[in-house]
Motif scaffolding. Structure first.
Motif, mmCIF file in Angstrom:
data_model
loop_
_atom_site.group_PDB
_atom_site.id
_atom_site.type_symbol
_atom_site.label_atom_id
_atom_site.label_comp_id
_atom_site.label_asym_id
_atom_site.label_seq_id
_atom_site.Cartn_x
_atom_site.Cartn_y
_atom_site.Cartn_z
ATOM 1 N N TRP A 81 1.127 17.222 54.570
ATOM 2 C CA TRP A 81 -0.383 16.920 54.408
ATOM 3 C C TRP A 81 -1.007 17.313 55.840
ATOM 4 C CZ3 TRP A 81 -1.960 17.604 49.435
ATOM 5 C CH2 TRP A 81 -0.927 17.055 48.402
ATOM 6 N N LEU A 82 -2.101 17.827 56.060
ATOM 7 C CA LEU A 82 -2.934 18.104 57.081
ATOM 8 C C LEU A 82 -4.289 17.405 57.200
ATOM 9 C CD1 LEU A 82 -2.253 21.846 58.147
ATOM 10 C CD2 LEU A 82 -1.590 19.948 59.600
ATOM 11 N N GLN A 83 -4.513 16.695 58.017
ATOM 12 C CA GLN A 83 -6.142 16.251 58.274
ATOM 13 C C GLN A 83 -6.809 17.339 59.178
ATOM 14 O OE1 GLN A 83 -7.950 14.008 56.671
ATOM 15 N NE2 GLN A 83 -6.504 12.700 55.869
ATOM 16 N N ASP A 84 -7.588 17.964 58.324
ATOM 17 C CA ASP A 84 -8.350 19.144 59.045
ATOM 18 C C ASP A 84 -9.653 19.063 58.973
ATOM 19 O OD1 ASP A 84 -8.413 21.454 60.416
ATOM 20 O OD2 ASP A 84 -7.756 22.751 58.789
ATOM 21 N N PRO A 85 -10.643 18.364 59.810
ATOM 22 C CA PRO A 85 -11.980 18.483 59.743
ATOM 23 C C PRO A 85 -12.527 20.093 59.797
ATOM 24 C CG PRO A 85 -11.257 16.750 61.032
ATOM 25 C CD PRO A 85 -10.257 17.659 60.784
ATOM 26 N N PRO A 86 -13.618 20.417 59.246
ATOM 27 C CA PRO A 86 -14.305 19.489 58.356
ATOM 28 C C PRO A 86 -13.800 19.448 56.942
ATOM 29 C CG PRO A 86 -15.421 21.592 58.415
ATOM 30 C CD PRO A 86 -14.204 21.714 59.349
ATOM 31 N N GLN A 87 -12.657 20.212 56.400
ATOM 32 C CA GLN A 87 -12.129 20.444 55.064
ATOM 33 C C GLN A 87 -11.770 19.048 54.647
ATOM 34 O OE1 GLN A 87 -11.499 22.549 57.488
ATOM 35 N NE2 GLN A 87 -12.117 24.803 56.737
ATOM 36 N N GLY A 88 -11.362 18.076 55.607
ATOM 37 C CA GLY A 88 -10.347 17.077 55.207
ATOM 38 C C GLY A 88 -9.038 17.367 54.796
ATOM 39 N N LEU A 124 -3.445 26.874 41.876
ATOM 40 C CA LEU A 124 -3.476 25.490 42.191
ATOM 41 C C LEU A 124 -3.029 25.134 43.778
ATOM 42 C CD1 LEU A 124 -4.428 22.817 40.982
ATOM 43 C CD2 LEU A 124 -2.367 22.368 40.258
ATOM 44 N N GLN A 125 -1.952 25.629 43.783
ATOM 45 C CA GLN A 125 -1.336 25.500 45.040
ATOM 46 C C GLN A 125 -2.063 26.098 46.249
ATOM 47 O OE1 GLN A 125 2.274 24.528 45.956
ATOM 48 N NE2 GLN A 125 2.019 25.402 48.290
ATOM 49 N N GLN A 126 -2.777 27.227 46.009
ATOM 50 C CA GLN A 126 -3.562 27.854 47.151
ATOM 51 C C GLN A 126 -4.676 27.036 47.074
ATOM 52 O OE1 GLN A 126 -3.885 31.768 45.767
ATOM 53 N NE2 GLN A 126 -1.880 32.334 45.985
ATOM 54 N N ARG A 127 -5.268 26.377 46.051
ATOM 55 C CA ARG A 127 -6.361 25.663 46.186
ATOM 56 C C ARG A 127 -6.345 24.443 46.931
ATOM 57 N NH1 ARG A 127 -9.792 22.903 47.199
ATOM 58 N NH2 ARG A 127 -11.819 22.443 45.983
ATOM 59 N N PHE A 128 -5.154 23.674 46.934
ATOM 60 C CA PHE A 128 -5.044 22.657 47.762
ATOM 61 C C PHE A 128 -4.389 22.919 49.195
ATOM 62 C CE2 PHE A 128 -5.303 20.414 43.766
ATOM 63 C CZ PHE A 128 -5.297 18.949 44.229
ATOM 64 N N GLU A 129 -3.970 24.119 49.431
ATOM 65 C CA GLU A 129 -3.743 24.498 50.859
ATOM 66 C C GLU A 129 -5.205 24.672 51.510
ATOM 67 O OE1 GLU A 129 -1.356 28.156 50.513
ATOM 68 O OE2 GLU A 129 0.307 26.970 50.261
ATOM 69 N N ARG A 130 -6.344 24.866 50.761
ATOM 70 C CA ARG A 130 -7.577 25.123 51.466
ATOM 71 C C ARG A 130 -8.149 23.754 51.670
ATOM 72 N NH1 ARG A 130 -7.741 29.497 47.614
ATOM 73 N NH2 ARG A 130 -9.464 28.241 46.085
ATOM 74 N N ARG A 131 -8.233 22.838 50.526
ATOM 75 C CA ARG A 131 -8.683 21.363 50.508
ATOM 76 C C ARG A 131 -8.204 20.919 49.308
ATOM 77 N NH1 ARG A 131 -13.008 19.103 48.414
ATOM 78 N NH2 ARG A 131 -13.970 21.040 47.876
ATOM 79 N N VAL A 132 -7.744 19.671 49.527
ATOM 80 C CA VAL A 132 -7.538 18.690 48.366
ATOM 81 C C VAL A 132 -8.592 18.652 47.235
ATOM 82 C CG1 VAL A 132 -6.972 16.367 47.686
ATOM 83 C CG2 VAL A 132 -5.476 17.532 49.325
ATOM 84 N N MET A 133 -8.577 18.823 46.149
ATOM 85 C CA MET A 133 -9.609 18.355 45.042
ATOM 86 C C MET A 133 -9.743 16.850 45.046
ATOM 87 S SD MET A 133 -8.686 21.201 42.101
ATOM 88 C CE MET A 133 -9.742 20.718 41.098
ATOM 89 N N ARG A 134 -10.785 16.514 44.903
ATOM 90 C CA ARG A 134 -11.085 14.959 44.904
ATOM 91 C C ARG A 134 -12.045 14.577 43.862
ATOM 92 N NH1 ARG A 134 -11.970 16.572 50.455
ATOM 93 N NH2 ARG A 134 -14.168 16.507 50.218
ATOM 94 N N ASN A 135 -12.000 13.443 43.177
ATOM 95 C CA ASN A 135 -12.728 12.641 42.631
ATOM 96 C C ASN A 135 -13.377 13.535 41.191
ATOM 97 O OD1 ASN A 135 -12.132 10.760 44.365
ATOM 98 N ND2 ASN A 135 -14.267 10.874 45.526
ATOM 99 N N CYS A 136 -14.495 13.845 41.593
ATOM 100 C CA CYS A 136 -15.136 14.594 40.527
ATOM 101 C C CYS A 136 -14.764 15.973 40.218
ATOM 102 C CB CYS A 136 -16.675 14.835 40.658
ATOM 103 S SG CYS A 136 -17.570 13.326 40.529
#
Length: 335
Positions: free
Chosen positions: A162-169, A226-238
């Motif tokens: 996993w990467l912490q990549d501001p501003p995407q998170g 789904l994999q590609q979506r999480f490579e852009r940014r993790v889906m969160r909460n809502c």
């Protein structure tokens, strides 16, 4: 006609227009022709688990807001009263002599709990019903094997995945497997101290793992998205709640406290002072494992087979959306 087909119940006659859906499983179809094959496939599934002769099946005509005719499956009332009194599913394994370490017994517990649901669980096909059972099995196995670090200063996830990549998170490293990354985060090897996640995030990712495993095997194109979506940014909460989960029950139509299907995600409110000092001070998100046991994802609860917590239980249960090609209703929002 095969011997198995002859042994199964005939296609049901249409129920009266005034018939009401009361729990169980509902298979909907835009045309009656599809219902014939749905009925056969569903009865074969039930027969494989020794349940075909224990279920009532009704054909519901188009009415009551249904988009077309539907097949309604439910556990016979006398059995339901004995096996799940007041829709209490906690003793199913003891009553039926099941050992849910085995996949077939876990599937049987899931099926019986679905058939005894106080509110109808609807599917657009028998394939979706079968897939939902597999996703729930995956979810239970993932929850059983989850091991978290109670130290709040511990890392939330492995940096190699996993990467912490501001501003995407937070996002998945390109080229890394989403399933492998979730497994490494939730289920580190015994030499690793583990990662620190809230009960909300841990339960969310356990459901995601169970869903992703089914997609990889039976809908690889959607798994790739789904994999590609999480490579852009993790889906969160809502985003996870609205895009990947269905909900059964509402505050105004609450489910019975002790009803749950293995693989359900549910919320317990904290009551004791000790519980309120835990990281999720308002309550705890848990996964129902079956056999009356839960994975609570609490630092103070090391066993993945704890009983229900004291306190309020949310009136809803959450579980994965439909996953099959042609009928999946999963929504992947743009990053």
């Amino acid at each position: 006609m095969s011997a198995l087909k002859q042994a199964l119940t005939p296609f049901p006659a249409a129920a009266p227009q005034t018939a009401q859906v009361r729990g169980g499983v509902l298979l909907r179809s835009p045309d009656g022709q599809a219902l014939q094959s749905m009925h056969w496939a569903s009865m074969r599934q039930l027969q494989q688990h020794g349940l075909a002769s224990l279920v009532d099946v009704a054909l519901l005509p188009e009415h009551g807001g249904l988009p077309g005719p539907a097949l309604h499956f439910s556990l016979r009332p006398a059995l339901a009263e004995h096996w799940v009194p007041d829709h209490d599913t906690r003793q199913l394994c003891d009553t039926l002599g099941l050992d849910t370490r085995h996949a077939d017994d876990l599937a049987r517990e899931i099926l019986v709990a679905m058939l005894a649901s106080p509110q109808a669980l609807a599917f657009p096909s028998q394939e979706e019903w079968a897939a939902a059972i597999r996703v729930r099995q995956n979810t239970v196995w993932a929850a059983r094997d989850t091991r978290l670090n109670p130290d709040p200063s511990a890392p939330r996830c492995p940096a190699e995945d996993w990467l912490q990549d501001p501003p995407q998170g937070l996002r998945l490293r390109p080229g890394r497997s989403l399933i492998a990354a979730l497994q490494t985060t939730l289920q580190p090897d015994r030499q690793h101290p583990g990662h620190h996640l809230s009960s909300y995030r841990a339960s969310e990712w356990v459901l995601l793992l169970g869903l992703a495993q089914e997609l990889q095997r039976h809908h690889p194109a959607l798994y790739s998205r789904l994999q590609q979506r999480f490579e852009r940014r993790v889906m969160r909460n809502c985003e996870v709640h609205q895009g990947l989960m269905h909900q059964l029950g509402q505050p105004e139509a609450a489910l019975p406290r002790h009803f749950a299907v293995p693989g359900d995600r549910l919320w317990f409110g904290h009551t004791s002072a000790t519980q309120r000092l835990l990281p999720d001070e308002q309550g705890t998100w848990s996964i129902y494992l079956g056999q009356g046991r839960f994975q609570h994802f609490l630092p103070a609860v090391h066993s993945p087979s704890a009983p229900a917590l004291a306190g309020d239980v949310a009136p809803m249960r959450e579980f994965a959306r439909w996953v099959c090609p042609g009928s999946s209703d999963i929504e992947l929002p743009l990053a």
